[in-house]
Design an enzyme around this catalytic site. Structure first.
Site, PDB file in Angstrom:
ATOM      1  N   ASP A 124      -7.776  25.395  -8.675  1.00 51.41           N
ATOM      2  CA  ASP A 124      -8.401  25.985  -9.843  1.00 51.41           C
ATOM      3  C   ASP A 124      -7.935  27.437  -9.935  1.00 51.41           C
ATOM      4  OD1 ASP A 124     -11.714  25.405 -11.268  1.00 51.41           O
ATOM      5  OD2 ASP A 124      -9.994  26.523 -12.031  1.00 51.41           O
ATOM      6  N   GLU A 174     -18.979  28.035 -17.763  1.00 49.66           N
ATOM      7  CA  GLU A 174     -18.980  28.159 -16.307  1.00 49.66           C
ATOM      8  C   GLU A 174     -20.233  28.869 -15.788  1.00 49.66           C
ATOM      9  OE1 GLU A 174     -14.112  28.555 -16.317  1.00 49.66           O
ATOM     10  OE2 GLU A 174     -15.182  28.823 -14.446  1.00 49.66           O
TER      11      GLU A 174
HETATM   12  C1  GLC Z   1     -11.419  27.630 -14.941  1.00 48.65           C
HETATM   13  C2  GLC Z   1     -12.129  26.316 -14.719  1.00 48.65           C
HETATM   14  C3  GLC Z   1     -11.253  25.109 -14.863  1.00 48.65           C
HETATM   15  C4  GLC Z   1     -10.123  25.388 -15.833  1.00 48.65           C
HETATM   16  C5  GLC Z   1      -9.263  26.492 -15.252  1.00 48.65           C
HETATM   17  C6  GLC Z   1      -8.126  26.899 -16.204  1.00 48.65           C
HETATM   18  O1  GLC Z   1     -11.921  28.607 -14.071  1.00 48.65           O
HETATM   19  O2  GLC Z   1     -12.861  26.183 -13.511  1.00 48.65           O
HETATM   20  O3  GLC Z   1     -12.084  24.027 -15.305  1.00 48.65           O
HETATM   21  O4  GLC Z   1      -9.348  24.225 -16.028  1.00 48.65           O
HETATM   22  O5  GLC Z   1     -10.010  27.646 -14.905  1.00 48.65           O
HETATM   23  O6  GLC Z   1      -8.649  27.486 -17.365  1.00 48.65           O
END
Ligand code: GLC
Length: 621
Positions: free
Chosen positions: A317, A513
């Site tokens: 991530d 988030e």
């Molecule tokens: C974010 C998320 C993830 C996402 C990634 C790219 O922090 O946790 O779900 O795909 O970053 O944006």
């Protein structure tokens, strides 16, 4: 044991057939020299051919994913470092800020692809984006209900169709990798990512997740596919309140549970995703019993890749490696790659990432075999998607972004996602009843609120941030030309008005988030007051709650004559009036248990608590 992704797709298609390889090799220098403006042609024609020619630095580059804003002012770096992938993090549009039209996104993609193919071997990029409820970053795109609403439809075929529209619109911008679907199983509704899951039970994540993967990828990966991502592996929805990362209360926290519970609830959607040939899996920021999943060799290498037989790409991530325990970045990165991560979403300091991989391999702390395995998975995906043959946007898709046909699918999804919680003989309304309708509440005419987070920008925002239909606009269309008068009072419900029917729309304002972690789940005082005003000044009143999760609505449920859980509907507000005015029957059923008090959280089916509404509840009319 899940078999590999479609066998025929796994063997990378040689770019040139063997017999023409010699001719191609003779022509290639001439072709490149003769057409400098044309993109340089790739100089390897299968995964094994590329691997055999690649230096360690080039392999490290292939494993490196960078947010496009970090190279937009230096696109030469894409080829110079042989970057394998770029992404647009939430809201990173073509100009670096939120927004941009489909054509602008496609131009951006093609520019980066041309830059990438100037590298020594001319290996094309794969470009990732979070199109988590439609191509939600792009102005004018069709924005669907968030997953919690899709879970309420209980209709996997509709979800597949919705994701097929998203596939179409993502391809219209050139992009080939979607960080979706989240197959999270949210167990505590206070989590800011509850709405990204399909519901609190693994069955919903399995059925809707698999349908999403098929909708995005088709039945076999090729140039018409958008690579899907099952995320966030594993038990991201099972973390404990108070264990969140940094300032977050629960997001990115610690899942404290037995392996049996982890497997029974949180792992099962990944078994289904692997069976559905999901192209990639994104690991979770969270931990299991104190150990970060980003460094969890047992869960990633032994269980996902070994026991489940997963042969796709495992991606970190956003800067997830930096949360790994350990000293230097190189030590953290070593732990992650040795645990089984293949692609690193850095997403910025790509030189540090590449240098660290090279240094760790040269020091013998990461094996060449592990690097080759990671690069092989990445190149296999690029060949499966025919990126070497067709690296640029197929502009035949671009004009369909946000089309009426696509929006009709979203409108159907909105209608089927609405859950009727109360109806004291109010619904359905009749548009030509001659009754006066009064519409108010902060969300009634706010498209941004109606879409929620991950909409144009990462966190989402209020206002007309894209093209769509608000609830109020949809009511107007319903009643125009009839004997029914519709009046809009907005949030100014203290003014003098009266009416036969009142409609209040309120709930949550956008978030994404951990910023959405919420220990109260309470409606704002203003919301409650406005609902009360509307209900006091009309003969009957309907409450429509726009939120990413259940909220505490005991009093408001008493006040209103009818109550609808609308979730986060997206751009097509007419789906809400379709059920209000009886064009469609209420179909939705709760994908989560609805608490009567926030003190009940986490609350889930079978836990012995007494909820306000049970999982699966939903009235018909
Ligand atoms: C974010 C998320 C993830 C996402 C990634 C790219 O922090 O946790 O779900 O795909 O970053 O944006």
């Amino acid at each position: 044991m899940a078999g590999p992704r479609a066998a025929t797709a796994r063997r990378s298609r040689p770019l040139l057939s063997a017999c023409s390889a010699t001719a191609g090799a003779l022509l290639l220098p001439f072709m490149v020299a003769a057409a400098p403006t044309a993109a340089a042609a790739p100089r390897c024609d299968s995964t094994e051919d590329c691997l055999a020619q690649m230096t360690l630095e080039e392999k490290a580059g292939q494993m490196t994913q960078v947010n496009h804003t970090d190279v937009m002012d230096d696109t030469d770096a894409v080829a110079e470092y042989g970057l394998g992938s770029l992404l647009s993090g939430g809201g990173a549009g073509p100009d670096g800020d939120a927004g941009g039209t489909a054509a602008e996104w496609a131009d951006m993609y093609d520019d980066y692809q041309r830059a990438a193919m100037q590298s020594r071997l001319g290996i094309p990029l794969i470009y990732g984006v979070d199109a988590v409820h439609g191509h939600n970053n792009v102005e004018g795109a069709t924005v669907f209900p968030h997953n919690i609403g899709l879970g309420a439809t209980r209709n996997p075929e509709l979800v597949r169709r919705a994701q097929n529209v998203t596939r179409h619109e993502v391809l219209g911008t050139g992009i080939d990798w979607n960080f979706a679907p989240a197959v999270s199983v949210p167990r505590d509704d206070r989590w800011g990512r509850t709405y990204e899951g399909f519901g609190e039970v693994p069955r919903l994540a399995r059925t809707m997740g698999s349908a999403s993967i098929t909708g995005l990828q088709g039945h076999d990966l090729d140039s018409e596919s958008v690579a899907a991502t099952a995320k966030h592996y594993v038990a991201d929805g099972g973390t404990a309140w108070g264990t969140g990362e940094g300032d977050y209360a629960i997001d990115q926290g610690d899942a404290r549970m037995s392996e049996r519970e982890l497997r029974r609830i949180h792992l099962r959607p990944y078994r289904a995703a692997v069976r559905a040939d999901v192209a990639s899996v994104m690991v979770s920021f969270s931990s299991w019993d104190g150990l970060k999943i980003h460094q969890h060799e047992y869960l990633v290498d032994d269980v996902l890749k070994g026991e489940l037989g997963y042969d796709g790409v495992v991606i970190s991530d956003w800067a997830g490696v930096r949360q790994v325990e350990g000293g230097s970045y190189a030590e953290k990165l070593r732990a992650s790659i040795n645990a089984g991560l293949d692609m690193i979403m850095v997403p910025d300091d790509y030189e540090q990432n590449i240098d660290a991989i090279v240094g760790e391999v040269r020091a013998g702390r990461i094996s060449e075999e592990r690097i080759d395995d990671a690069v092989r998975r990445i190149l296999d995906l690029k060949f499966d998607q025919e990126l070497f043959d067709k690296p640029f946007t197929d502009r035949s898709y671009t004009g369909d972004v946000g089309s009426a046909e696509h929006r009709a699918v979203a409108r159907e999804a909105v209608a089927q996602s609405q859950v009727l919680l109360k109806n004291d003989d109010v619904l359905p309304l009749s548009p030509d009843s001659g009754k006066d309708i009064v519409v108010g509440g902060k969300t009634a005419d706010d498209l941004g609120y109606q879409m929620g987070g991950w909409s144009i920008s990462w966190q989402g925002s209020g206002g007309d941030t894209t093209e769509g239909t608000t609830l109020w606009e949809a009511v107007q269309r319903e009643t125009d030309g009839t004997d029914t008068e519709a009046r809009f009072v907005g949030t100014d419900t203290g003014q003098d008005f009266s009416g036969d029917v009142g409609i209040w729309v309120g709930g949550e304002t956008p978030y994404a988030e951990g910023i959405g972690d919420d220990g109260d789940l309470a409606l704002s005082e203003a919301d409650s007051e406005q609902l009360g005003d509307i209900c006091a000044k009309t003969d009957v009143c309907i409450a429509m709650l726009v939120s990413g999760r259940p909220m505490i609505i005991n009093e408001e449920l008493e006040t209103a004559d009818a109550f609808v859980a609308s979730w986060l509907p997206g751009t097509e507000g007419a789906g809400m009036t379709d059920v209000l005015f009886g064009h469609e029957r209420f179909h939705g059923r709760l994908p989560v248990t609805w608490p009567s008090s926030v003190d009940q959280e986490p609350i889930n089916r079978g836990d012995g608590q007494n909820p306000l509404f049970r999982l699966g509840y939903g009235l018909r009319h």
